[in-house]
Scaffold this active site. Structure first.
Site, mmCIF file in Angstrom:
data_model
loop_
_atom_site.group_PDB
_atom_site.id
_atom_site.type_symbol
_atom_site.label_atom_id
_atom_site.label_comp_id
_atom_site.label_asym_id
_atom_site.label_seq_id
_atom_site.Cartn_x
_atom_site.Cartn_y
_atom_site.Cartn_z
ATOM 1 N N HIS A 247 -47.640 -13.782 -34.214
ATOM 2 C CA HIS A 247 -47.663 -13.080 -32.920
ATOM 3 C C HIS A 247 -47.099 -11.678 -33.129
ATOM 4 C CE1 HIS A 247 -49.020 -16.383 -30.305
ATOM 5 N NE2 HIS A 247 -48.496 -17.140 -31.244
ATOM 6 N N ASP B 107 -51.479 -26.971 -34.596
ATOM 7 C CA ASP B 107 -51.080 -26.237 -33.384
ATOM 8 C C ASP B 107 -51.421 -27.075 -32.139
ATOM 9 O OD1 ASP B 107 -49.924 -24.100 -32.032
ATOM 10 O OD2 ASP B 107 -51.750 -22.908 -31.969
ATOM 11 N N GLU C 124 -41.427 -21.022 -32.377
ATOM 12 C CA GLU C 124 -42.472 -19.998 -32.382
ATOM 13 C C GLU C 124 -42.171 -19.076 -31.203
ATOM 14 O OE1 GLU C 124 -46.422 -21.160 -31.338
ATOM 15 O OE2 GLU C 124 -47.329 -19.543 -32.505
ATOM 16 N N ASN D 193 -55.062 -15.517 -35.876
ATOM 17 C CA ASN D 193 -54.797 -15.630 -34.450
ATOM 18 C C ASN D 193 -53.513 -14.903 -34.075
ATOM 19 O OD1 ASN D 193 -56.062 -18.829 -35.037
ATOM 20 N ND2 ASN D 193 -57.105 -17.340 -33.723
ATOM 21 N N ASP E 79 -60.047 -25.714 -36.639
ATOM 22 C CA ASP E 79 -60.812 -26.472 -35.641
ATOM 23 C C ASP E 79 -62.191 -25.861 -35.422
ATOM 24 O OD1 ASP E 79 -60.046 -24.181 -34.274
ATOM 25 O OD2 ASP E 79 -59.243 -25.220 -32.515
ATOM 26 N N ARG F 9 -59.173 0.385 -43.686
ATOM 27 C CA ARG F 9 -58.021 1.214 -44.033
ATOM 28 C C ARG F 9 -56.720 0.656 -43.495
ATOM 29 N NH1 ARG F 9 -62.200 4.323 -43.188
ATOM 30 N NH2 ARG F 9 -61.823 4.677 -40.982
HETATM 31 ZN ZN ZN Z 1 -49.111 -19.158 -31.698
#
Ligand code: ZN
Length: 378
Positions: free
Chosen positions: A191, A270, A126, A215, A244, A223
């Site tokens: 991200h 996560d 990640e 997230n 969670d 729009r």
């Molecule tokens: Zn992350």
């Protein structure tokens, strides 16, 4: 060979009662077929116990006091697997967040050995190829744009189980995403500040996933659909979500479930090193993370991963998303198996499938698990 006697069984599609599962050489050899020779050892589960396909979690940063970034080795992964196993996980992708190049190199060098650890299906990188605007708890000073050498190193993950890279497509050099996906690594958008148009381009180049919906990504407005809208409208993207109740508001959990459904939505934890460990603080990339009321945050209040086990996440999916138990179990096993290309061997209880199983009480506490036919009580 041995047999498991299950009062209730979820086979990946539906429920049934009083079943016998035959296991041989780490695989399911049969169901109720009478093929067991007389004297076959029998593992009888307590009354009320549900036997289900073991949970698969594609985003696991740590557990049992161990953080993969601190120790990107097979030994650390075995400790992380052990912590998650108590929550019903039988297969995971240990996940490295954005770090110095040397740490990523160490992880990649250990990849072939890592996937021989029972319960490790592959690795998840990640970052560090993210958008700093959506850095979340990742360190901005380690976020970078990939080089050709990075592409060669990451492409080698295709030979190490079923691995995943989370990246921000709008920050990638031309051709990078396509080459990585073509090599056989699952590319997941995360991200990222990508527009829906940029998501569509990434999908055309081979991206198949979205990392922790809502997230650290572009949000959905009237729009500007962003990644959230693109994920909901997609036909094929697999979408991870952290149920969670802290990372995503329960109403949005339910909205995502209704829009995306159990065939594309994947429960991920996560989870950080705090899961299955004593204490309420740990260091993440040189910054202190505190656990309070189930929430992990850095000093500035940024969420830094979750303190969540898969069985708790399944429970929350029922309570917060309005999923049926069957749908929640699908999101925790069969759907991630399909994302990983393992739908012929995991996510179902059927002959030929891996004997990776979880036994649950009616309240979804974990009684124990089998990985490759090897039992461990929770
Ligand atoms: Zn992350």
């Amino acid at each position: 060979m041995f047999a498991i006697r299950a009062p209730r069984l979820f086979d990946g599609d539906g429920f049934s009662q009083d079943r016998t599962v035959l296991v041989q050489d780490g695989r399911i050899a049969g169901l109720d077929d009478g093929a067991a020779p007389p004297g076959t050892p029998l593992h009888v589960l307590p009354e009320g116990t549900l036997l289900a396909p073991g949970f698969l979690d594609v985003q696991v940063n740590g557990g049992g006091g161990v953080l993969l970034n601190d120790d990107p080795t097979p030994g650390a992964m075995a400790a992380i697997v052990a912590a998650h196993r108590r929550h019903g996980t039988t297969g995971c992708l240990p996940t490295l967040i954005t770090d110095r190049p040397a740490v990523l190199d160490a992880l990649l060098a250990a990849a072939q050995e890592a996937v021989r650890v029972p319960g490790v299906l592959g690795l998840h990188c990640e970052g560090p190829f993210l958008n700093p605007v959506r850095k979340g708890a990742h360190r901005e000073d380690y976020i970078r744009v990939p080089t050709d050498a990075d592409l060669r190193a990451l492409a080698a993950l295709a030979d190490a189980g079923r691995s995943q890279v989370t990246l921000a497509p709008e920050r990638m050099p031309p051709g990078f995403l396509r080459a990585l996906a073509a090599a056989g690594v699952r590319v997941s958008i995360g991200h990222s500040e990508a527009t829906a148009e940029e998501v569509a381009l990434a999908v055309a180049d081979g991206a198949t996933g979205v990392t922790h919906l809502f997230n650290a990504q572009s949000q959905m407005t009237g729009r500007a659909p962003g990644i959230v809208g693109a994920a909901m409208a997609s036909d094929g993207l697999f979408v991870g979500i952290i149920p969670d109740g802290l990372h995503v508001h329960p109403v949005n959990l339910k909205a995502a479930f209704r829009a995306i459904g159990p065939e594309r939505l994947m429960i991920v934890t996560d989870a950080m090193s705090s899961l299955g460990a004593a204490g309420d603080r740990f260091m993440l990339m040189g910054r202190e993370v505190t656990l309070s009321a189930g929430r992990l945050t850095t000093a500035d209040g940024t969420l830094a991963g979750a303190h969540l086990g898969m069985n708790e996440a399944v429970r929350n999916a029922v309570a917060m998303m309005g999923a049926s138990l069957a749908q929640a179990l699908v999101m925790a096993s069969r759907t991630p198996a399909r994302f990983l290309g393992l739908d012929g061997e995991r996510g179902r209880i059927a002959p030929g499938f891996a004997a990776d199983l979880v036994a649950l009480t009616p309240d979804l506490d974990v009684v124990g698990t089998w990985i490759g036919g090897a039992w461990e009580a929770a």
